[in-house]
Every structure is written in C-alpha cells, then in structure tokens.
Design an enzyme around this catalytic site. Structure first.
Site, short mmCIF file in Angstrom:
data_model
loop_
_atom_site.label_atom_id
_atom_site.label_comp_id
_atom_site.label_asym_id
_atom_site.label_seq_id
_atom_site.Cartn_x
_atom_site.Cartn_y
_atom_site.Cartn_z
N ASP A 159 0.86 -1.17 0.00
CA ASP A 159 0.00 0.00 0.00
C ASP A 159 0.91 1.23 0.00
OD1 ASP A 159 -2.46 1.53 0.38
OD2 ASP A 159 -1.74 1.83 2.43
N ASP A 198 -0.18 5.21 0.79
CA ASP A 198 -0.48 6.17 1.86
C ASP A 198 -0.71 5.44 3.18
OD1 ASP A 198 -1.34 8.94 0.25
OD2 ASP A 198 -1.72 7.09 -0.86
N ASP A 254 -1.79 -0.90 5.83
CA ASP A 254 -2.12 -0.32 7.13
C ASP A 254 -3.61 -0.30 7.41
OD1 ASP A 254 -2.89 3.12 6.89
OD2 ASP A 254 -2.62 1.81 5.16
#
Length: 235
Positions: A19, A21, A183
């Site tokens: 991922d 951001d 995240d």
C-alpha cells in the site's frame, strides 16, 4: 517489534506488494491541505488533519465525499457540489503532491534492501493513477517497483482481490506467494480474498489493525525483512 504470527503462508514469499499512503508515505498533510482548500472553495471551515486521516483508504472520490458529508449529508452524493468539490480537490492536490509528504522512517533503506535481495516489488493502492505515478516520480522510488496498480487501474479496487491478483500476474508469481503490506482493513481484506499473506503496519491511518488477524504486525518498516524470514521458515 514483530508481533506473534498468525496462520502461516501457503508457500514461500516470492514478491511483495505495498500500500502507499499510511504504509510507505505519510501524505495526510498534503491530502488535508487539498481537502480543506476544496472545502474553502465551497465556503466551509477547515477540518482537523486527524479527521482527514480517518477518511483515507478508499480513493480520492470517497475522501472528498467524506470531507463534505457532515455539512451536506445525503444530498451531496452524485450532486453538482460533489463534482465541483472533486474538481477543486484534484486541482489543489495536483498542485502540491509533495509539499509535506514524506517517507515513514527506514522505508527507503528497506525498499533498497528488499530490491537488492531480488524480491519483485509492487504498489497496490486505492490512490488514483493521476496522483500515484507522479508522486512516485517525485519521491524518487518509481524504479523500485515492477508493477503499480492504482485505484483506477482496474474496475475493482481494494478490498476486492483483483488488484492483488493483477499484481501477482504482472510479477509472474502465484497470489499465494505475494505478500501484501498495508495499514488498513482494505489491505487485509484484499489479501485474504486473493489468498495472499499479509503484514500490517500499526503506524498508518487504519484503526485497530492489531485486531484484524494479519500474518504479522510491525511497528517499524525496517522490521519487514525479519518478518519475511519468519514467515518463510514457517512454510
């Protein structure tokens, strides 16, 4: 520290998808700046950065919708206001993709280490391609990645399996051998849907990541090589 391992992967990890951001980069201040400028264009007061951070993860259109939902509720969706706000956000964000955006600690060093170790690397993000590709160039890491799957590369985005399956095919590895590092719940759900192992970072924008049941949980990015070694020894 490396958290306790959950069920082991089906086969040794051959490639890694990240991922963007909240995992590799902290971009929330630039996202909040663009969102608040778009709100100002609509005559609205700015939001706190933490509020904007809680809206990150489902792509730009969802981010913009969420930043205006408290003020406009149901009539906002699909409206001319939504289209105007999206256009304004797009303009403001493109004008400052990397004013305050920065890597989380040890990301650059660890990516270089993984690349040198021969792991094919991919980005799998819900961020639209029109932001993702220029930002990777500005960050100077675009050459680290053999594949970039953005939020509009395919008809589906995370939490669907297709972005990870697409990345696995592009990297010529089975999905079960592609590690997803993220995240948020979307990252975990996409990995589970694709049959891929998943490691969560606990410093990003996602909430309650420790309770999601990832294969491992890390608090610092440079713990990832140890995770790879641990996961591969459990196969």
């Amino acid at each position: 520290m490396l958290a306790a391992l959950y069920p082991c992967p089906a086969m040794p990890i051959q490639a890694i998808a990240f991922d963007l951001d909240g995992t590799l980069i902290d971009s929330v201040h630039d996202l909040a700046r663009a969102a608040n400028l778009a709100r100002a264009d609509a005559g609205l007061a700015p939001l706190e950065v933490d509020a904007v951070a809680s809206y990150v993860g489902d792509g730009a259109a969802s981010l913009v919708a969420r930043t205006l939902a408290d003020d406009h509720h149901a009539e906002f969706t699909g409206s001319e206001l939504q289209r105007a706000a999206m256009g304004n956000f797009d303009r403001h964000y493109k004008a400052g993709l990397k004013i305050a955006t920065e890597f989380y600690p040890q990301v650059q060093h660890t990516l270089a280490e993984l690349h040198a170790a021969g792991y094919p690397l991919a980005i799998v993000t819900n961020k639209p391609e029109r932001y993702t590709l220029p930002l990777l160039e500005l960050l100077g890491i675009h050459e680290r990645f053999d594949c970039v799957v953005a939020g509009d590369t395919l008809p589906q985005k995370k939490p669907a399996a297709e972005p990870l399956l697409h990345a696995a095919a592009a990297l010529n590895v089975p999905a079960q051998a592609l590690l997803m590092v993220g995240d948020s719940k979307n990252d975990l759900l996409a990995a589970r849907a694709a049959g891929s192992p998943v490691v969560m970072v606990d410093y990003g924008y996602g909430e309650n990541v420790a309770a999601l049941g990832a294969d491992a949980l890390i608090s610092a990015f440079d713990e990832l090589p140890a995770v790879l070694a641990a996961l591969n020894t459990t196969v």
